[in-house]
Design an enzyme around this catalytic site. Structure first.
Site, PDB file in Angstrom:
ATOM      1  N   HIS A  86       0.819  -1.215   0.000  1.00  0.00           N
ATOM      2  CA  HIS A  86       0.000   0.000   0.000  1.00  0.00           C
ATOM      3  C   HIS A  86       0.847   1.257   0.000  1.00  0.00           C
ATOM      4  O   HIS A  86       2.072   1.218   0.198  1.00  0.00           O
ATOM      5  CB  HIS A  86      -0.918   0.021   1.230  1.00  0.00           C
ATOM      6  N   CYS A 118       3.894  -4.800   6.602  1.00  0.00           N
ATOM      7  CA  CYS A 118       3.422  -4.520   5.254  1.00  0.00           C
ATOM      8  C   CYS A 118       4.535  -3.957   4.376  1.00  0.00           C
ATOM      9  O   CYS A 118       5.589  -3.577   4.854  1.00  0.00           O
ATOM     10  CB  CYS A 118       2.257  -3.552   5.294  1.00  0.00           C
TER      11      CYS A 118
END
Length: 342
Positions: A263, A281
């Site tokens: 992201h 992440c």
């Protein structure tokens, strides 16, 4: 601020993995995690004529009339979807154990047809009370393959007093080959589409020094969720803690149920290509995340390498870790072995 964790709201397909959402690098661990996968990276399969395959005949499935309980299996991908080359076919019997002697008959009722012809095999696994059977080829699907699953399971015995509910047919198409490799040591993501390198993106992965390492191995995109609210409270970290966070993040694509995403992470811009500071992440600039999001499909492959403290991707129960099993390991979990795809 170091970021990453759970989304508020999940797409229905994530239920197939069998775990509730937790945060990046945190929460309950899934079962079946290997110490270190021996599987080499499966390359995209070529659409040339496959080697001859002898398909083992399937026994008759055990049938159960008037079952006291029926279980409708969950199937992914959905009918009519276009998915990436790493997407397995997943048939999940929620909270239902299926004994080994019934599995060959059930596999015989799960017919996979492909165009062009692509041999593959089913693999059984029990995780968190669910029985799942996944189908994949030896290598990633060839781009453009058309796949149909004819699941003729109505009345098939699953256990004493329990049968499957309903026949179903699902057809889907494999899109362009998208394989992105994250090198945690170099802090880069190299994006390869149909065999051509499109871009090498500076990224920041999980902070291994704090136990937030990014899971290493082969994963697939589970869902494109767009803007996702991430909150450190979901992993027990107060928002006002030095490692706490709360905010929304654009162009988020989920890789694991436990909360690993690819992201946009503009608040970590100074770390891209230099250090790993997230909770697990893969963060990148908004411009790069927008570009990648626009090209991506559910089922696209993300391979993570270069960890200094390897935390292998879960094989089952936390997303699709199917490709971390070698082909020999995969076939060991099949009741009938290779199916021709004819």
């Amino acid at each position: 601020m170091r970021r990453l964790t759970r989304a508020v709201g999940l797409s229905a397909v994530l239920a197939l993995t069998g775990l509730a959402a937790t945060a990046c690098g945190g929460g309950a661990e899934a079962e079946q995690r290997p110490a270190k996968s021996s599987a080499s990276s499966p390359s995209a399969a070529a659409p040339s004529s496959p080697a001859p395959v002898t398909q083992k005949p399937a026994p008759e499935a055990a049938l159960l009339k008037g079952a006291a309980r029926v279980v409708r299996p969950e199937i992914a991908p959905a009918d009519g979807e276009k998915v990436g080359v790493g997407q397995p076919i997943a048939v999940v019997f929620k909270q239902q154990k299926i004994s080994g002697e019934l599995r060959a008959g059930i596999e015989g009722r799960l017919k996979v047809s492909t165009s062009p012809q692509v041999p593959g095999a089913w693999h059984w696994n029990e995780t968190k009370g669910d029985t799942r059977v996944h189908f994949r080829p030896e290598k990633f699907w060839p781009a453009g393959t058309k796949v149909t699953l004819d699941a003729r399971l109505a009345g098939v015995k699953l256990a004493e007093g329990t049968a499957a509910a309903g026949d179903r047919s699902v057809s889907f198409t494999i899109g362009d080959s998208m394989v992105s490799t994250v090198d945690l040591k170099a802090r880069t993501m190299t994006v390869v589409r149909n065999g051509k390198t499109l871009r090498t993106i500076p990224v920041s992965g999980g902070d291994e020094s704090k136990g937030f390492g990014t899971r290493e191995g082969i994963k697939t995109i589970l869902a494109k969720e767009g803007k996702v609210v991430m909150d450190s409270l979901s992993i027990g970290i107060p928002r006002n803690h030095p490692d706490g966070f709360y905010g929304s993040y654009e162009y988020s694509m989920r890789e694991t149920i436990s909360g690993e995403y690819v992201h946009a992470a503009p608040d970590n811009a100074e770390s891209f290509g230099k250090e790993n500071v997230s909770h697990g992440c893969i963060g990148m600039s908004t411009a790069d995340a927008k570009w990648l999001y626009g090209l991506s499909l559910k089922g696209d492959v993300v391979q993570v390498t270069g960890s200094t403290k390897p935390k292998p991707m879960d094989r089952f129960g936390n997303g699709y870790g199917d490709w971390n099993l070698s082909w020999a390991e995969w076939l060991e979990g099949s009741a009938l072995g290779i199916r021709t795809g004819a």
